[in-house]
Write a protein that holds these residues in place. Sequence first.
Motif, mmCIF file in Angstrom:
data_model
loop_
_atom_site.group_PDB
_atom_site.id
_atom_site.type_symbol
_atom_site.label_atom_id
_atom_site.label_comp_id
_atom_site.label_asym_id
_atom_site.label_seq_id
_atom_site.Cartn_x
_atom_site.Cartn_y
_atom_site.Cartn_z
ATOM 1 N N ALA A 229 0.836 -1.204 0.000
ATOM 2 C CA ALA A 229 0.000 0.000 0.000
ATOM 3 C C ALA A 229 0.872 1.256 0.000
ATOM 4 O O ALA A 229 0.566 2.234 -0.702
ATOM 5 C CB ALA A 229 -0.929 -0.007 1.210
ATOM 6 N N GLU A 230 1.949 1.226 0.767
ATOM 7 C CA GLU A 230 2.833 2.400 0.830
ATOM 8 C C GLU A 230 3.536 2.623 -0.501
ATOM 9 O O GLU A 230 3.698 3.755 -0.955
ATOM 10 C CB GLU A 230 3.859 2.227 1.953
ATOM 11 C CG GLU A 230 3.265 2.387 3.336
ATOM 12 C CD GLU A 230 4.290 2.142 4.444
ATOM 13 O OE1 GLU A 230 4.138 2.739 5.510
ATOM 14 O OE2 GLU A 230 5.227 1.345 4.234
ATOM 15 N N MET B 136 6.361 10.588 12.325
ATOM 16 C CA MET B 136 6.488 11.250 11.033
ATOM 17 C C MET B 136 6.885 10.243 9.955
ATOM 18 O O MET B 136 6.309 10.208 8.863
ATOM 19 C CB MET B 136 7.534 12.362 11.119
ATOM 20 C CG MET B 136 7.764 13.071 9.804
ATOM 21 S SD MET B 136 9.307 13.974 9.789
ATOM 22 C CE MET B 136 10.480 12.659 9.527
ATOM 23 N N LEU B 137 7.863 9.390 10.264
ATOM 24 C CA LEU B 137 8.343 8.442 9.255
ATOM 25 C C LEU B 137 7.307 7.376 8.939
ATOM 26 O O LEU B 137 7.177 6.940 7.801
ATOM 27 C CB LEU B 137 9.644 7.783 9.727
ATOM 28 C CG LEU B 137 10.880 8.671 9.674
ATOM 29 C CD1 LEU B 137 12.074 7.958 10.292
ATOM 30 C CD2 LEU B 137 11.199 9.062 8.238
ATOM 31 N N ARG C 139 6.931 8.612 4.407
ATOM 32 C CA ARG C 139 7.017 7.524 3.426
ATOM 33 C C ARG C 139 7.967 7.910 2.305
ATOM 34 O O ARG C 139 8.741 7.086 1.830
ATOM 35 C CB ARG C 139 5.634 7.233 2.848
ATOM 36 C CG ARG C 139 4.781 6.347 3.731
ATOM 37 C CD ARG C 139 3.579 5.820 2.981
ATOM 38 N NE ARG C 139 2.541 6.822 2.769
ATOM 39 C CZ ARG C 139 1.631 7.166 3.686
ATOM 40 N NH1 ARG C 139 1.647 6.589 4.867
ATOM 41 N NH2 ARG C 139 0.723 8.069 3.428
ATOM 42 N N LEU C 140 7.888 9.181 1.892
ATOM 43 C CA LEU C 140 8.782 9.637 0.829
ATOM 44 C C LEU C 140 10.234 9.529 1.276
ATOM 45 O O LEU C 140 11.107 9.124 0.513
ATOM 46 C CB LEU C 140 8.459 11.084 0.439
ATOM 47 C CG LEU C 140 7.171 11.288 -0.342
ATOM 48 C CD1 LEU C 140 6.956 12.753 -0.641
ATOM 49 C CD2 LEU C 140 7.216 10.490 -1.643
ATOM 50 N N ILE C 141 10.497 9.898 2.531
ATOM 51 C CA ILE C 141 11.868 9.793 3.034
ATOM 52 C C ILE C 141 12.331 8.347 2.992
ATOM 53 O O ILE C 141 13.414 8.034 2.515
ATOM 54 C CB ILE C 141 11.967 10.336 4.478
ATOM 55 C CG1 ILE C 141 11.801 11.850 4.479
ATOM 56 C CG2 ILE C 141 13.307 9.960 5.106
ATOM 57 C CD1 ILE C 141 11.946 12.465 5.853
ATOM 58 N N VAL D 220 12.071 7.588 -6.905
ATOM 59 C CA VAL D 220 11.098 8.505 -6.314
ATOM 60 C C VAL D 220 10.881 9.700 -7.246
ATOM 61 O O VAL D 220 9.751 10.134 -7.470
ATOM 62 C CB VAL D 220 11.580 8.968 -4.920
ATOM 63 C CG1 VAL D 220 10.715 10.083 -4.397
ATOM 64 C CG2 VAL D 220 11.556 7.799 -3.956
ATOM 65 N N GLY D 221 11.981 10.193 -7.814
ATOM 66 C CA GLY D 221 11.884 11.307 -8.749
ATOM 67 C C GLY D 221 11.097 10.915 -9.990
ATOM 68 O O GLY D 221 10.236 11.662 -10.465
#
Lengths: 257, 237, 628
Positions: B94-95, C163-164, C171-173, C183-184
Amino acid sequence: MSVLRVRNLSKAFGGVHAVENVSFDVGDGEFLALIGPNGAGKSTCFNMINGQLAPDRGDIQFADRSIVGLKPREIWRLGVGRTFQVAATFGSMTVAENVQMALVSHHGEIFRFARALAARHRERAFELLEQVGMAGSAPRACKELAYGDVKRVELAIALANEPRLLLMDEPTAGMAPRERNDLIALVKRLVVERRISVLFTEHSMDVVFAYADRIIVLARGMLIADGNAEAIRDNMQVQQVYLGAGRTFRPHAQAQS
Amino acid sequence: MLEVEGLKAWYGAAQVLFEPSFHVGHGEVVALMGRNGAGKSTTLKALMALIPQRSGRVRFLDEDISDLKPFQIARRGLGFVPEDRRIFSDLTVAENLDIGRQPVRHLDGRPAPSWTMEKLFTIFPNLRDMPDRRGAHMSGGEQQMLTVARTLMGNPLLVLLDEPSEGVAPVIVEQMANAIVELKKEGLSVLLSEQNIHFAELVCDRAYVLEKGQLQWHGRMADLATDVAVQRRLLSV
Amino acid sequence: MTLEALLFQALNGLAAASSLFFVGAGLSLIFGVTRIINIAHGSFYMLGLYLAATLAIKVGGGFGFWGGILAAGLVVAALGGLVEVLLLRRIYQAPELFQLLATFALLLVINDVVQYVWGPEDLLGPRAPGLRGSVEILGRNFPSYDLFLIAIGPLVLLLLHLMLARTRFGRLIRAATQDREMVGALGVNQAMLFTIVFVLGAFLAGFGGALQVAREPANLGLDLVVISDAFVVVVVGGMGSITGAFLAAVIIAEVKALCIGLGLVHFGAFAVNFSKLTLVAEFLVMAVVLIVRPFGLLGRPQAPVRNPAEIEDPIRPATLPLRAAAAALLLLLLLLPLLSKTSPYVLVLSIDVLIAILFATSLHFIMGPGGMHSFGHAAYFGLGAYGAALMVKFAAAATLLALIVAPLAGLMGALLFGWFAVRLSGVYLAMLTLAFAQIVWSILFQWEEVTGGSNGILGIWPQAPFDSRPAFYFLTLALVLAGVLLLRCFLFAPFGYAMRAGRDSPLRAEAIGIAVKRVQWIGFAIAGAFAGIAGGVFAFAKGTISPDVAWVSRSIDAMVMVLLGGIQTLTGPIVGAAVFTVLQDNVMRQTAFWRGLLGAVILLLVLVFPGGIVGALSKRAAARRKPA
């Protein structure tokens, strides 16, 4: 007479059985294919045989001696050569030096500090490169080679210690159909000439059906089939978990010479 | 919808692309074929600006995207599915899908094909049972599906698919082919880099063949599939 | 020591752990996403402390103190953002080592700026308004402010964790930590993400420093002390794990506090002063953790970085022009004492250059072909220098005998530390070697009875027949020449190839029977021995040595020399050492702020020549040979 005997091999990762109670033999001079879906435990099986992973249970015998618990390099010294899914060579060395490095190691000369490597075992390195058709590229940097050629160099490296058994993890991954065929034909020739046994994994069914003496199939960590090309092709269970309807490969391809 | 002219790319000092030009139309599935090292993956990465040293003109939906950054290109609606299943293995299914999420797009004033997790699960049914599984604990085939699904979460208009059949079991290759056919039905365009001609034949309308970074052949997929001479010369079949 | 006293000391340790955790967590976050080890992270901590102390004093009151702490964190965060946008953004594509170098240069610049603004004196902040008092715990008075510090650590841990785990940003981190390029390509503005993460990391460091305002004075040495501690925290906790960083910070701070608490302890006839053993104790903790868990308590093996450095070309024996040039250079060096009769300083500088050449070549041996990026090579230089000097001081040894002990001392140290270091690779190894060098330095500094402490050892002059400047010059030339040629010979021999094999493909190397770790260990030891020779010669050249010989900046100097010359060439370290030494000599005589100036020069070089001087020259030569 079997070169490699695998008995009741098991390995679990965090409670998930990656390989469960797998037993098989590789006969002397046999060209044995290990196939199965991704995540079926082929790599785990391979890594236990070559010493990178310790099995939870079971035994692996090479030339009638248990090799469980040995390090990869110790297993290599006993006469097991290997090639990797993504060809692993030394990019900063020339093609010849790559093979010389393996020969130097084979002769126990790693901790030598005087005479240059380039002057050691030159003839033997050329012989090995000749066998895989790469002698012409000996002075070139390995990083400049086309991928198919890197695979050949890797094969020459694997042959440097005159192995009795070759472990090849997806030897034709990332190659064009004819290159695949040529490489496996070459391996098959060497196997016959030098009486080496080969255990290989492969997803290219054209190659497997054309060349393997025997095929074993892993699924969810267990051995589900063992037989020749025809038997495996017609096995319902194998079709269901692995082969599918056979629309994406040529199921009846013949070995080209 | 995608027009490429004179694409060049370098790795260090070595030039790997020598000005291939090609285009992909609305709703088309186009194959980019060639041997290993012919420049297929490089072409897709260059289109996404993932290769620092490149030049040439890339137009997407009549906009010049040659000088945009990867994220800007992705936000224009160009989806990229990399080779070797680069999922985020620490993250759950999901993430992973959430990272790919982007707003719904419009094309010619109408809403373009858009995706929700639920809709994706109809195409990739095995992902439905494992939303909380970490990527690291998935099989190779499942990871392959997740990579495609993750990109679709960005509601792309055109998907660049890099060798989805490489290194996976034949049965997964078939599932992948079915998935691509589904995408085409939804109205998506696809540019597919591929070596497996049987696979390409199942899903593609047209094909371009690269050799040493140059375009050597282009035409209908059906013609390539029957042209044994071209296959032998350029694809080493 | 009573149990109560021990527990009390443990509480003290907890109070120190929070700041350590903040710095370690920031370092870890930044590394995860940007793959840059920010050596200037210690500077951010130091800057935070200076700012908070200044605000608390100048503004005063509760607002000045508490607002000052927050403001200090924010100012440092803003500075971090500036650094990321102006500097780091330009070097994300550069090789890992250049990034390390750039952040180290930043440390030098910041240190001199701080010295310029605040002067060399320590700056102590006031006590905390509202928390001035103390509470009675275990029959002793424990400062209330320290209780506050104990509480804030876990609080920030919880916030970071939430936060993480729960936010999209988190999640992005985590995703970017695994594969930032991907990711980009999925439409995330990578540049923005990097900047935000860097700002967050800088804030944590600045805030961590600022919080110490009521506990410790700000001083100019803090940047390196803190970064070494933070490295230990990250290695012990596991790179990328915030919880690991917290655990490690607590463990390290506790070990330190207990050592200080134990103080002087008598074991029968022996007396051990534990308060001087804090760094050694830290080392022991780290050693144990690394043996049991090579990736730290909660760490995992690092995913390979997706932009690997360019593979170097095969090494070839020297070409005829190069041999001719080397012969001409040698002739010049042999005639130098005659040519420089009128300006004796030329010989002094030449000896410095020669020592630097051997030192840099020995580092290049493991860094280039070995692929082991040691950030603490000065440890072995220092051990060599002290080995030789102690032989003179305690055994009145002859010069040559002392110069035989020098490489042995370097060898022993490198064998010990190398055994641990080769278990790691990449940035972990870099951090570990730096921490080892700090330990050597602290032993040299604190073991006064033997090493003379901060005063060092004086009067180590070469005996006859080397007691004249030209004679000593020839001795140096002979040793350096022999050293450089031997190392070169090793590289062409099977051993050198085995090191490169282990660097190019450890998998393949093991699969053809090469014991990669053992080869690396021996390589590390050889490099340590040759650095030891350089150190020994250095001791005699200067006549006086102090713990500075093993100080971090000397390690970094050697690294700059290697990178300046170009790591992928065999002649690179020689050119780099010569250029750097002459440059440093000139800069040092111009200004008191030479470190900052040096840092600025390094930054410039990194931005202009990402392949080193020789690398740039040979690339240009290659381009001329085959026009595009």
